[in-house]
Each structure stands twice: as structure tokens, then as C-alpha cells.
Design an enzyme around this catalytic site. Sequence first.
Site, PDB file in Angstrom:
ATOM      1  CG  ASP A 113     -23.140  17.794 -23.221  1.00  0.00           C
ATOM      2  OD1 ASP A 113     -22.301  17.470 -24.090  1.00  0.00           O
ATOM      3  OD2 ASP A 113     -23.266  18.751 -22.492  1.00  0.00           O
TER       4      ASP A 113
ATOM      5  CD  GLU B  17      -3.716   5.835  10.959  1.00  0.00           C
ATOM      6  OE1 GLU B  17      -4.865   5.458  11.195  1.00  0.00           O
ATOM      7  OE2 GLU B  17      -3.125   6.406  10.121  1.00  0.00           O
ATOM      8  CG  ASP B  18      -1.638   1.848  10.742  1.00  0.00           C
ATOM      9  OD1 ASP B  18      -2.608   2.214  11.456  1.00  0.00           O
ATOM     10  OD2 ASP B  18      -1.923   1.771   9.317  1.00  0.00           O
TER      11      ASP B  18
ATOM     12  CG  ASP C  49      -3.964   6.706   2.355  1.00  0.00           C
ATOM     13  OD1 ASP C  49      -3.647   5.509   2.115  1.00  0.00           O
ATOM     14  OD2 ASP C  49      -4.647   7.340   3.377  1.00  0.00           O
TER      15      ASP C  49
ATOM     16  CG  HIS D 267       0.929   7.065   3.953  1.00  0.00           C
ATOM     17  ND1 HIS D 267       1.192   5.972   2.910  1.00  0.00           N
ATOM     18  CD2 HIS D 267      -0.393   6.641   4.442  1.00  0.00           C
ATOM     19  CE1 HIS D 267       0.215   5.251   2.656  1.00  0.00           C
ATOM     20  NE2 HIS D 267      -0.705   5.538   3.508  1.00  0.00           N
TER      21      HIS D 267
ATOM     22  CG  HIS E  66      -1.726   1.452   1.481  1.00  0.00           C
ATOM     23  ND1 HIS E  66      -2.604   1.795   0.475  1.00  0.00           N
ATOM     24  CD2 HIS E  66      -1.735   2.240   2.376  1.00  0.00           C
ATOM     25  CE1 HIS E  66      -3.019   2.980   0.969  1.00  0.00           C
ATOM     26  NE2 HIS E  66      -2.500   3.149   2.134  1.00  0.00           N
TER      27      HIS E  66
END
Length: 735
Positions: free
Chosen positions: A263, A80-81, A143, A76, A51
Site C-alpha cells: 500500500d 530573544e537573541d 521556524d 521572530h 534564517h
Amino acid sequence: MTVYEQYERLEKTVAAYNPGADFQQIRAAFEFAEKAHTGQKRKSGEPYIIHPLAVAQIVAEELHLDSESIIAALLHDVIEDTAANHEQVSKLFSPTVADLVEGVSKLTRIQYATKEDEQMENLRKMLIAMSKDIRVILIKIADRLHNMRTMEYQTAPKQKQKSLETMEIYAPIAHRLGMQRVKWELEDLSLKYLDPVAYTEIVTTIGAKETEYNAFMQRTQDQIHQRLEELNIPHKVYGRIKHPYSIYRKMFNQNKQLDEIFDLFAFRVIVDSVGDCYNVLGVVHDIYKPILGRFKDYIGTPKPNGYQSLHTTVVGESGIPFEVQIRTQEMHEIAEYGVAAHWKYKQNGQGGGTEGRYEWVRRLLENQEGADAEDYIHSLKIDMFSDEVFVFTPNGDVQNLPAGATPIDFAYAIHSAVGNHMVGAKVNGRIVTFDYPLKNGDIVEVITSKSAKGPSRDWMKIAKSSEARSKIRQWFKKEKRDENIVNGRAAFEAELKHCNIPLKDVLDPENLPGLLKRVSFGSLDELYAAIGYGGFTAQKAVNRMQGELQRISKQHQLDKASTVPVDGKPEVVRPVVPRRAKSEQGIVVEGLSNCLVKFSKCCTPVPGDEIIGFITRGYGVSVHRCDCPNASLERRSAPDQQGRWIKVSWGSDTRESYPTSLEIFSKDRNNLVLDISAALSTTQTRVSSMNCRTTEDNFAVISLEIDVRDGEQLQTVMRKLNQISGVMQVTRPAG
């Protein structure tokens, strides 16, 4: 493709547009991220590192960003993880990279009163980071784009939730940043999960007619190309079928089936100069019949995100309408990549300088002040998603406003003082009403008067932009507090009556602190004032309080069931107080032992404060400061409260720390928060939370939640804070 093959692909992509990139640091970031994410898997079963690599590939391939952005994209998710933190990333790479990574990370998962509160806080954090460095949102969008591309591995509810959030927040932000290609893909991927039947129908129908459509586009391209060749105008021309979500919106807005939408086609002509843009416009109108009212000149009046182009809709062969967009190559790059296109023109991969172009980010942040979370998110979506109208001041300056905007919106867009003193307006030299809907090209003049009484409350309903409504709310909040409290109280009590809720149940000192916490206000006057100036609604306040009152009512029923009958009559006893073996709060309660003690959150007492206790139903003794409004002499002497107030005192076995609150009022300046943090650090004070806001007159209000041992340490902290340059007052909120 293996992980290392994907990394090699990333390096080649970066080298193609930025040969001077810091490949040593990029590789180090990849290796650090791979190690940090070891053992983690995606829903697809792939290693998690896939990822961050994919996000970095999007940042490089589609946005052409600098080395720091590539490194931050690879890292990134590490803060956080994984076990990595800001300090570690800052030391190994750079403080800028660490700030980018932290800006992209989500908020810590804490409990919010409503889903809207949580979403607002996440958006606020993202906008703050974005206002400091626009690259934060570019990485965040990359992301989200990769997550949407791999959404098939998520559960159906998760697919819908993420797709709705993408459609309402991320696609509009991409639009406001001018990133049209990314916006289209985000919209199409979201539609795939939000309305799979319609998406499949559109894609299938277009696929079935692909040969026919391609033939039409080729013939049209050839016609335009041939005429421009004859006139010796250097150019590139190509056509495309409009993307599925654009077609879907036409079907929805025009209430038509797919076969009734004609259109479907758009053509672009790329030329060398602005003069050639207008020359090509004349040629196109000569070949095909233009449709009146469908011409837009975004070169003369660019969009706020920097977009420039000429748009015209014409009728081609067999009566088929199509759009033609005419622009220069630089305009084209900005139209496709938006703010990201500016990074191509930066030297040495350094980014600064573009943030000033995005004044709307600052406005979105400002407009949250005084707004309820649900209203703010609704306004945010309108501000980012709505079409725009371009109008002029009498001096010829352009103002862009949401579609349907009125003179009120225009006045407040100029300045809050202009709006507050407005008594009338002229459009194209003619006096109009305040609710007159402005149109593209209107020249608007605001008539002001020093003796004006200020905005009317009805203006809140007339104004279309959240900026105008926010400034009107701020005026009522600042100028009419007493009036707001009176009006707010009347509206609140009327809503209570409508819902058959007795006012005395709300005013009960046992109930009130919990009810105020439920609506996130410190006192009833604050709640009344907010209702009065339009920052909160009486209906919302009563709805939120109703659940808490029902919970209290159930507890009362349990208490009644616990009384013991004597001689056939219920014994009159004090409310049952749950008992436990030993108090751990350091509080001595007169006449009771081993009772449950809790500290009221309205005044947060600490050792050294004069305190008093209140016997609650089912929750033991609630301890208040004696100067707390919820423990005032008037309330203690109320007939229904007598016998429930009790003497309490501090014992010798106090805890190591107690939570309490401080509010700092200061002149706003650079590094103020940094100086406050340093003062707290020197006193070894733990900070649970810090909330900062700036007032219209350039003052800062900072709310702190801290842990202290006792009143002595608290006084030391307050003294240190008062010594900071610019700080005017440090107080302890009560009630």
C-alpha cells in the site's frame, strides 16, 4: 544567492498572492532584523539573517499568510537573541506584530526541577500565545521547518533531540492544524536523524523502483481520467508515492519489511462539488474492487481541524492496493494548508475569526491543571498524535474522541457534570460497561442520576482522553480533599517504607522545606492531596526527595567529622554554623555573631514580621515567621529539636528589599491581570514572577513573587490589591 537577492525573492512571492501587502513595513522589518543580527552567524557559517528570511519565505510561499505574519517572521528572533525588546518592536511596527514575535520566542532560560517541567512550561507558553492568535504557531512551525532543513550543521545529539521534539510536538500540532504538507516534511526530516538506516533504505529502494512505480501510477491515473471524461465530470487526478515516514510506520506497525508493503500509492481526485465527490466514489468502486472496512467519509463528518475528504482503499492491477482521496478544490486547499488556507479568504490581510475553530487548544491548556508535568506531556502527545473515533449523541451531534475511548470519555466530553453524575451508558441502545471501547458511528447515551456519588478512582485508569482524566482529578481535588490527604499520606508513607527512608527524616523541620521545594509543593498536606487525587504519584515524590536526603546525609557526616574530641570522647557541640565577617541580612541572632543567615522560602519573612530562627546543619540560621507551620510550637517542643530554635530579631541595617509571596483569590474577568499589574506599578513594587490559573467555577487564583522593603510596604500592596474589583482575598502563604 545573496541576502538581498533572497529578500527580493520574498517580495516577489508575497506580491504574487497578496499585491496589496505592506511592502514598506516588510522592507523595514528586514532592515531592522538585519541590523539587529549583525555579527551573528548560524552553525553553517552564514549570516544569521538568512534564517529569518527563510522562515518568512516559508510563511509566504507555503502558507500565504498576511503582511503582519511576514513581518513577524522576519523579526521572530530579535526579542530573544538581540538587544531589541517588545516595546521597541511595538513602536516601530505594531503591538500585534510585537505580540506575535514574543509568542514565537522561547521562554527565558530558567532552572526547572526536571526536563519535563521545562518542556511543559514551553508548551504552555506556546499554547497560550496560540489560543490568542493562531498565527503564532504557524510562524513557529515555519521556524522549526527551516531548522530541520538545515539540521546537518548541528551535532549528532542535537540532531536527535530536535528531531524527537519535532516528531512528538510540532508534527502532531501541524496535523491538528490540518497542515499535511508541512507535517509530512517535518516527519521525514525527523526520521532522517532518528533512524538514518531505515530512512536511507526506504529512500534508496523507492528511488531504484521509481520508473516502475511511475508507470503504475500513470496507468491508474489514465484509467480514472478516461472514465470520468466519459461521464463528463470535471476533475483533476494525480498520484503520489506515500512519504518515507508513512511507509516507515506501516513497516513498524505491521512488522513487515519494505518489500512486503504494497500500500505505497495514493491518488487524489479534485472535483467541483460535493455531489461530484460521491459520484466519483461510485466510479472508482466500479473500476476497482474496494477493500471492506477501508472507506471513510470525512465530508459528512469532518475532522476537528476542518479536514474534509472521501477516503477509500481499492485493489488495482496485479492485486496492488492503493488509496483514493476525493475532494473539492477548497477541501484540497484546507487539507494541504489547514488553518493557513483560511487566510487566503480574509479581506485586507486581516486574520481574526479562525481561532474559535480550534477548541482543542483551549482543552490542552485546561487539561494541564492539576497534572504532573511528565503526565501532561505524555497526555499531550496522545491527544495530538492518536487516531480518532467519531461517535454520535442521541440527538445526532458528532463527538470526536481518541481511539479506544470509552463511555467515560464521551460523558466528560459532553460536560463535566454529565461525567460526574454518570451511573451507566448505552451504545446503540444496548447497556455497556464503562470500559467498552467506542467505535466509529456508535450512538452513545449517558445515564445519569442526581444521587450519583461521583466518579470512581478506577475511572482514571479507564479514561483514554486527558480531558476526562483532568476533570476526574479536579472532582477529587475539590470534593474529597480530606480523603485525598488520608489516601495520599498512606501511599507516600508506604513508598517511603518501600525505599527504606525513615519518615522522621522527611518530617525534620530542617529537611522539610528543601524536600517540599524539590517536589514543588508548599506543604505536606498539599503533596498528600495531590497524590490522593492522582495529580502526582507517591513514587515520583519519593524519588525526587531521595536525592535531597542523600545530600543532607553527606552534610551531616561532614558536621560529625568537624567535632573536637575531649578526653577521648566526642564533644557534644551545636551543629557547626559557617561564619562570615558580617551579616548582610539585617538580622540579629541571639548569642551568635557573624553567622550565615537565610530566609526560609516556606513563609518569606520581611521586616516587621515576628520571626524565629532555626540552627541548620551546615547552612547557618534559617529565619521563619512565627506563624509558619514549619515553626509551630508543637515542632519547637519536639525532643529532637530542642536547643536548635533560637531567638532572632530585625536589626537596623536591613536590606533594600526582601522577596515574599502573595496569593490573590478573585472572580475571573477580563483585564484582571492588567489591573493587578497597574496596582503593583503604583506602589513601585518589583514582581519576580506571576502565575495565574482559573478554577472550574470561574474564579482566578494568582500567585505573586514580589520584592518589598518592609512590612509597611507589603501592607500597602495588599491593601491596593484588595481594592481591585472582583478581588475577594489577598493572603501571604505560610508553610
